[in-house]
Design a protein around this motif. Structure first.
Motif, PDB file in Angstrom:
ATOM      1  N   SER A  21       0.843  -1.192   0.000  1.00 47.89           N
ATOM      2  CA  SER A  21       0.000   0.000   0.000  1.00 47.89           C
ATOM      3  C   SER A  21       0.874   1.236   0.000  1.00 47.89           C
ATOM      4  CB  SER A  21      -0.946   0.005   1.201  1.00 47.89           C
ATOM      5  OG  SER A  21      -0.221   0.145   2.392  1.00 47.89           O
ATOM      6  N   VAL A  22       0.331   2.313  -0.535  1.00 43.79           N
ATOM      7  CA  VAL A  22       0.990   3.615  -0.540  1.00 43.79           C
ATOM      8  C   VAL A  22      -0.039   4.596  -0.002  1.00 43.79           C
ATOM      9  CG1 VAL A  22       2.003   5.436  -1.936  1.00 43.79           C
ATOM     10  CG2 VAL A  22       2.332   3.050  -2.592  1.00 43.79           C
ATOM     11  N   THR A  23       0.306   5.285   1.088  1.00 43.60           N
ATOM     12  CA  THR A  23      -0.638   6.243   1.656  1.00 43.60           C
ATOM     13  C   THR A  23       0.107   7.486   2.109  1.00 43.60           C
ATOM     14  OG1 THR A  23      -0.437   5.265   3.837  1.00 43.60           O
ATOM     15  CG2 THR A  23      -2.215   4.436   2.457  1.00 43.60           C
ATOM     16  N   GLY A  24      -0.536   8.616   2.018  1.00 45.50           N
ATOM     17  CA  GLY A  24       0.061   9.846   2.502  1.00 45.50           C
ATOM     18  C   GLY A  24      -0.304  11.046   1.656  1.00 45.50           C
ATOM     19  N   THR A  25       0.155  12.184   2.116  1.00 44.70           N
ATOM     20  CA  THR A  25      -0.075  13.453   1.422  1.00 44.70           C
ATOM     21  C   THR A  25       1.222  14.241   1.412  1.00 44.70           C
ATOM     22  OG1 THR A  25      -2.390  13.554   2.094  1.00 44.70           O
ATOM     23  CG2 THR A  25      -1.358  15.637   1.473  1.00 44.70           C
ATOM     24  N   ALA A  26       1.481  14.924   0.316  1.00 44.62           N
ATOM     25  CA  ALA A  26       2.688  15.754   0.239  1.00 44.62           C
ATOM     26  C   ALA A  26       2.441  16.954  -0.666  1.00 44.62           C
ATOM     27  CB  ALA A  26       3.867  14.943  -0.282  1.00 44.62           C
ATOM     28  N   ARG A  27       3.208  17.990  -0.402  1.00 43.58           N
ATOM     29  CA  ARG A  27       3.246  19.142  -1.296  1.00 43.58           C
ATOM     30  C   ARG A  27       4.549  19.050  -2.069  1.00 43.58           C
ATOM     31  NH1 ARG A  27       3.291  25.677  -0.017  1.00 43.58           N
ATOM     32  NH2 ARG A  27       3.475  26.272  -2.215  1.00 43.58           N
ATOM     33  N   LEU A  28       4.440  19.160  -3.388  1.00 47.32           N
ATOM     34  CA  LEU A  28       5.623  19.042  -4.228  1.00 47.32           C
ATOM     35  C   LEU A  28       6.399  20.352  -4.249  1.00 47.32           C
ATOM     36  CD1 LEU A  28       4.191  17.082  -7.252  1.00 47.32           C
ATOM     37  CD2 LEU A  28       5.186  16.239  -5.149  1.00 47.32           C
ATOM     38  N   ASP A  29       7.696  20.224  -4.371  1.00 44.04           N
ATOM     39  CA  ASP A  29       8.567  21.388  -4.500  1.00 44.04           C
ATOM     40  C   ASP A  29       8.567  21.764  -5.972  1.00 44.04           C
ATOM     41  OD1 ASP A  29      10.338  23.389  -4.044  1.00 44.04           O
ATOM     42  OD2 ASP A  29      12.023  22.101  -3.507  1.00 44.04           O
TER      43      ASP A  29
ATOM     44  N   ALA B  87       5.483  29.879  -6.090  1.00 45.26           N
ATOM     45  CA  ALA B  87       4.191  30.419  -5.659  1.00 45.26           C
ATOM     46  C   ALA B  87       3.045  29.444  -5.900  1.00 45.26           C
ATOM     47  CB  ALA B  87       3.908  31.739  -6.370  1.00 45.26           C
ATOM     48  N   ASP B  88       3.248  28.430  -6.728  1.00 46.19           N
ATOM     49  CA  ASP B  88       2.217  27.420  -6.967  1.00 46.19           C
ATOM     50  C   ASP B  88       2.212  26.415  -5.825  1.00 46.19           C
ATOM     51  OD1 ASP B  88       1.867  28.732  -9.342  1.00 46.19           O
ATOM     52  OD2 ASP B  88       2.153  26.982 -10.615  1.00 46.19           O
ATOM     53  N   ASP B  89       1.056  25.802  -5.589  1.00 46.08           N
ATOM     54  CA  ASP B  89       0.888  24.815  -4.520  1.00 46.08           C
ATOM     55  C   ASP B  89       0.340  23.539  -5.147  1.00 46.08           C
ATOM     56  OD1 ASP B  89       0.172  23.262  -2.319  1.00 46.08           O
ATOM     57  OD2 ASP B  89      -0.723  24.929  -1.227  1.00 46.08           O
ATOM     58  N   VAL B  90       1.192  22.514  -5.275  1.00 42.17           N
ATOM     59  CA  VAL B  90       0.817  21.250  -5.892  1.00 42.17           C
ATOM     60  C   VAL B  90       0.860  20.167  -4.816  1.00 42.17           C
ATOM     61  CG1 VAL B  90       1.369  19.583  -7.692  1.00 42.17           C
ATOM     62  CG2 VAL B  90       1.825  22.019  -8.065  1.00 42.17           C
ATOM     63  N   ARG B  91      -0.273  19.483  -4.636  1.00 46.13           N
ATOM     64  CA  ARG B  91      -0.379  18.454  -3.593  1.00 46.13           C
ATOM     65  C   ARG B  91      -0.911  17.146  -4.171  1.00 46.13           C
ATOM     66  NH1 ARG B  91      -2.100  21.777   1.787  1.00 46.13           N
ATOM     67  NH2 ARG B  91      -1.009  23.679   1.188  1.00 46.13           N
TER      68      ARG B  91
ATOM     69  N   GLY C 240       5.483  16.764   3.870  1.00 43.33           N
ATOM     70  CA  GLY C 240       4.691  15.538   3.795  1.00 43.33           C
ATOM     71  C   GLY C 240       5.550  14.383   3.327  1.00 43.33           C
ATOM     72  N   GLY C 241       4.923  13.307   2.901  1.00 43.54           N
ATOM     73  CA  GLY C 241       5.680  12.177   2.409  1.00 43.54           C
ATOM     74  C   GLY C 241       4.856  10.923   2.277  1.00 43.54           C
ATOM     75  N   TYR C 242       5.558   9.849   1.930  1.00 45.59           N
ATOM     76  CA  TYR C 242       4.928   8.559   1.662  1.00 45.59           C
ATOM     77  C   TYR C 242       5.731   7.441   2.303  1.00 45.59           C
ATOM     78  CZ  TYR C 242       3.041  11.645  -1.799  1.00 45.59           C
ATOM     79  OH  TYR C 242       2.470  12.718  -2.405  1.00 45.59           O
ATOM     80  N   GLN C 243       5.039   6.396   2.618  1.00 44.79           N
ATOM     81  CA  GLN C 243       5.681   5.180   3.118  1.00 44.79           C
ATOM     82  C   GLN C 243       5.512   4.129   2.020  1.00 44.79           C
ATOM     83  OE1 GLN C 243       5.864   4.032   6.815  1.00 44.79           O
ATOM     84  NE2 GLN C 243       6.053   6.094   7.554  1.00 44.79           N
ATOM     85  N   VAL C 244       6.552   3.375   1.760  1.00 41.21           N
ATOM     86  CA  VAL C 244       6.490   2.359   0.717  1.00 41.21           C
ATOM     87  C   VAL C 244       6.918   1.025   1.306  1.00 41.21           C
ATOM     88  CG1 VAL C 244       7.437   1.620  -1.486  1.00 41.21           C
ATOM     89  CG2 VAL C 244       7.011   4.049  -1.068  1.00 41.21           C
ATOM     90  N   SER C 245       6.071  -0.013   1.108  1.00 43.57           N
ATOM     91  CA  SER C 245       6.461  -1.324   1.591  1.00 43.57           C
ATOM     92  C   SER C 245       5.633  -2.407   0.938  1.00 43.57           C
ATOM     93  CB  SER C 245       6.356  -1.345   3.120  1.00 43.57           C
ATOM     94  OG  SER C 245       5.362  -2.170   3.566  1.00 43.57           O
ATOM     95  N   ARG C 246       6.162  -3.602   0.994  1.00 43.86           N
ATOM     96  CA  ARG C 246       5.450  -4.780   0.466  1.00 43.86           C
ATOM     97  C   ARG C 246       5.861  -5.969   1.295  1.00 43.86           C
ATOM     98  NH1 ARG C 246       5.377  -7.361  -5.594  1.00 43.86           N
ATOM     99  NH2 ARG C 246       4.510  -9.344  -4.935  1.00 43.86           N
ATOM    100  N   ARG C 247       4.900  -6.740   1.700  1.00 47.02           N
ATOM    101  CA  ARG C 247       5.178  -7.951   2.493  1.00 47.02           C
ATOM    102  C   ARG C 247       4.352  -9.094   2.016  1.00 47.02           C
ATOM    103  NH1 ARG C 247       5.697  -5.410   8.498  1.00 47.02           N
ATOM    104  NH2 ARG C 247       6.516  -3.489   7.759  1.00 47.02           N
TER     105      ARG C 247
END
Length: 174
Positions: free
Chosen positions: A36-44, A49-53, A167-174
């Motif tokens: 699963s991939v879950t999370g929220t982030a704002r891109l640089d 001045a733009d806000d990309v999420r 922000g950020g994301y967690q990445v994993s697989r099991r």
């Protein structure tokens, strides 16, 4: 003017789409594995001045040892505030693939709903790649932008290259 700017933003919005999610894996059960991939982030983004999420809530089940999921589900949400011409566009998409390994993940999703300015995204697939980073490393996102489903296969996206502002994301697989 809005259409011209929005066309240039396609790769960024797709990137945001990915950056917002975190990838978590659940314990394997028998011959199956989960990602699963879950999370929220704002891109640089290039224009400060733009806000990309990008927000991701993406999940998949694999019949081991396959690298292609047997079932994927979840949602991807992108928003982009353009300081010029002072407009916000957004898109929501249904996840159709999640693959993950180490700190990297790939998510594809088909766009279901959008702001009126980018209605032509509906029915198209977006591919997003994520590198979740580690201590001292910045997380990054890559994106294909919206493409016809027949032209962008499930589980495919370019390498991550756009860093996250927060922000950020967690990445994993099991």
């Amino acid at each position: 003017m809005v259409k011209k700017v929005l066309g240039a933003m396609v790769p960024v919005l797709a990137s945001v789409f990915v950056a917002g999610g975190a990838v978590q894996a659940q314990a394997a059960e028998g011959d199956r594995s989960y990602a699963s991939v879950t999370g929220t982030a704002r891109l640089d983004y290039v224009t400060a001045a733009d806000d990309v999420r990008l927000t991701l809530d993406a999940h998949a089940v694999f019949d081991s040892p396959s690298s292609v999921p047997t079932h994927a589900w979840g949602t991807a949400r992108i928003s982009h505030y353009f300081s010029e011409p002072d407009v916000t566009v957004w898109a929501e998409a249904t996840v159709d693939c999640v693959t993950a390994g180490g700190r990297s993940a790939t998510v594809t999703a088909v766009v279901d709903d959008t702001a009126p300015e980018i209605a032509d995204w509906r029915g198209k697939r977006i591919g997003v790649s994520i590198y979740s980073g580690s201590t001292g490393e910045r997380a990054m996102v890559g994106s294909s932008g919206p493409m016809p489903v027949a032209e962008l296969p499930k589980c495919m996206a370019p390498a991550p290259e756009l860093p996250l502002r927060w922000g950020g994301y967690q990445v994993s697989r099991r």
